[in-house]
Design a protein around this motif. Structure first.
Motif, PDB file in Angstrom:
ATOM      1  N   SER A  90      -5.000   8.690   5.062  1.00  0.00           N
ATOM      2  CA  SER A  90      -6.243   8.417   5.786  1.00  0.00           C
ATOM      3  C   SER A  90      -7.297   7.680   4.951  1.00  0.00           C
ATOM      4  O   SER A  90      -8.292   7.205   5.483  1.00  0.00           O
ATOM      5  CB  SER A  90      -6.843   9.722   6.305  1.00  0.00           C
ATOM      6  N   HIS A  91      -7.085   7.563   3.653  1.00  0.00           N
ATOM      7  CA  HIS A  91      -8.023   6.853   2.770  1.00  0.00           C
ATOM      8  C   HIS A  91      -7.979   5.358   3.092  1.00  0.00           C
ATOM      9  O   HIS A  91      -6.935   4.834   3.471  1.00  0.00           O
ATOM     10  CB  HIS A  91      -7.619   7.103   1.310  1.00  0.00           C
ATOM     11  N   PRO A  92      -9.108   4.641   2.951  1.00  0.00           N
ATOM     12  CA  PRO A  92      -9.095   3.198   3.221  1.00  0.00           C
ATOM     13  C   PRO A  92      -8.020   2.425   2.438  1.00  0.00           C
ATOM     14  O   PRO A  92      -7.530   1.407   2.902  1.00  0.00           O
ATOM     15  CB  PRO A  92     -10.498   2.741   2.822  1.00  0.00           C
ATOM     16  N   PHE A  93      -7.649   2.929   1.263  1.00  0.00           N
ATOM     17  CA  PHE A  93      -6.587   2.280   0.490  1.00  0.00           C
ATOM     18  C   PHE A  93      -5.251   2.994   0.623  1.00  0.00           C
ATOM     19  O   PHE A  93      -4.306   2.713  -0.117  1.00  0.00           O
ATOM     20  CB  PHE A  93      -6.995   2.133  -0.980  1.00  0.00           C
ATOM     21  N   GLY A  94      -5.155   3.919   1.581  1.00  0.00           N
ATOM     22  CA  GLY A  94      -3.897   4.577   1.881  1.00  0.00           C
ATOM     23  C   GLY A  94      -2.987   3.664   2.690  1.00  0.00           C
ATOM     24  O   GLY A  94      -3.333   2.520   3.005  1.00  0.00           O
ATOM     25  N   ASP A 113       0.802  -1.230   0.000  1.00  0.00           N
ATOM     26  CA  ASP A 113       0.000   0.000   0.000  1.00  0.00           C
ATOM     27  C   ASP A 113       0.835   1.281   0.000  1.00  0.00           C
ATOM     28  O   ASP A 113       0.283   2.361  -0.192  1.00  0.00           O
ATOM     29  CB  ASP A 113      -1.010   0.005   1.149  1.00  0.00           C
ATOM     30  N   VAL A 114       2.147   1.188   0.156  1.00  0.00           N
ATOM     31  CA  VAL A 114       2.961   2.408   0.033  1.00  0.00           C
ATOM     32  C   VAL A 114       2.898   2.944  -1.392  1.00  0.00           C
ATOM     33  O   VAL A 114       3.157   4.119  -1.618  1.00  0.00           O
ATOM     34  CB  VAL A 114       4.438   2.224   0.482  1.00  0.00           C
ATOM     35  N   LEU A 115       2.498   2.098  -2.329  1.00  0.00           N
ATOM     36  CA  LEU A 115       2.316   2.556  -3.705  1.00  0.00           C
ATOM     37  C   LEU A 115       1.216   3.611  -3.803  1.00  0.00           C
ATOM     38  O   LEU A 115       1.191   4.388  -4.754  1.00  0.00           O
ATOM     39  CB  LEU A 115       1.993   1.369  -4.625  1.00  0.00           C
ATOM     40  N   ARG A 168      -1.173   9.543  -5.188  1.00  0.00           N
ATOM     41  CA  ARG A 168      -1.706  10.651  -4.380  1.00  0.00           C
ATOM     42  C   ARG A 168      -2.938  10.245  -3.574  1.00  0.00           C
ATOM     43  O   ARG A 168      -3.842  11.063  -3.338  1.00  0.00           O
ATOM     44  CB  ARG A 168      -1.983  11.859  -5.246  1.00  0.00           C
ATOM     45  N   ILE A 169      -2.988   8.975  -3.182  1.00  0.00           N
ATOM     46  CA  ILE A 169      -4.055   8.515  -2.296  1.00  0.00           C
ATOM     47  C   ILE A 169      -3.637   8.887  -0.878  1.00  0.00           C
ATOM     48  O   ILE A 169      -2.558   8.500  -0.435  1.00  0.00           O
ATOM     49  CB  ILE A 169      -4.277   6.988  -2.421  1.00  0.00           C
TER      50      ILE A 169
END
Length: 171
Positions: free
Chosen positions: A51-55, A40-42, A47-48
């Motif tokens: 705090s986003h669920p996919f962040g 998920d560091v990608l 620019r996600i």
């Protein structure tokens, strides 16, 4: 986050504690599973927001992700040992978020995403957060991370492995 070394050692230990005769395949899958949540560091590249669920420390650090991931790998690779594979891979995957919730950095771990986007830390936060990126790891900060992980991850894992080895060879 804890470093890939800390995550990998916990996965190795988990596989040996659950199944002392772990195959090389199960060990490899456990170690990969303990590291994969940091894919998920990608999100930063897209620019996600954190705090986003996919962040970062979001869905891939969640319990639901660990369930889906472990069930998928166990079904595909587990053959006649699906339950053992599932347990080892689940515990290895979820251990990633658990270790991250014990670090002194970041914004918490989304254990319950997608049902709740709240980010959590544990009250024990003594593991020094690892820098993101290889170039930053080989620095004074990285040395502090290694010392912290030796103290709070490696020593407990080695003690547990020694006990397992002793018990196994005693019988």
């Amino acid at each position: 986050m804890a470093s890939i070394f800390g995550h990998g050692l916990v996965a190795y230990t988990t596989s040996k504690v659950i199944d002392s005769r772990s195959s090389k395949l199960l060990l490899l899958l456990a170690i990969i599973s303990a590291i994969i949540p940091d894919i998920d560091v990608l999100a930063f590249n897209f620019r996600i927001p954190y705090s986003h669920p996919f962040g970062h420390r979001g869905f891939t650090h969640s319990i639901l992700f660990a369930i889906i991931w472990s069930a998928s790998l166990a079904l595909y690779f587990g053959k006649n040992r699906k339950l053992i594979f599932s347990i080892v891979i689940f515990l290895s995957t979820i251990s990633h978020g658990i270790l991250d919730a014990m670090t002194n950095g970041g914004k918490g771990v989304g254990f319950f995403i997608p049902f709740d986007n709240t980010r959590y830390f544990f009250s024990f936060r003594e593991i020094i957060v690892s820098p993101i990126g290889v170039e930053n790891f080989f620095s004074e900060w990285g040395m502090h991370v290694i010392i912290s992980e030796l103290k709070y991850i490696a020593v407990p894992c080695l003690i547990l492995l020694a006990v397992i080895f002793y018990v196994k060879n005693r019988n």
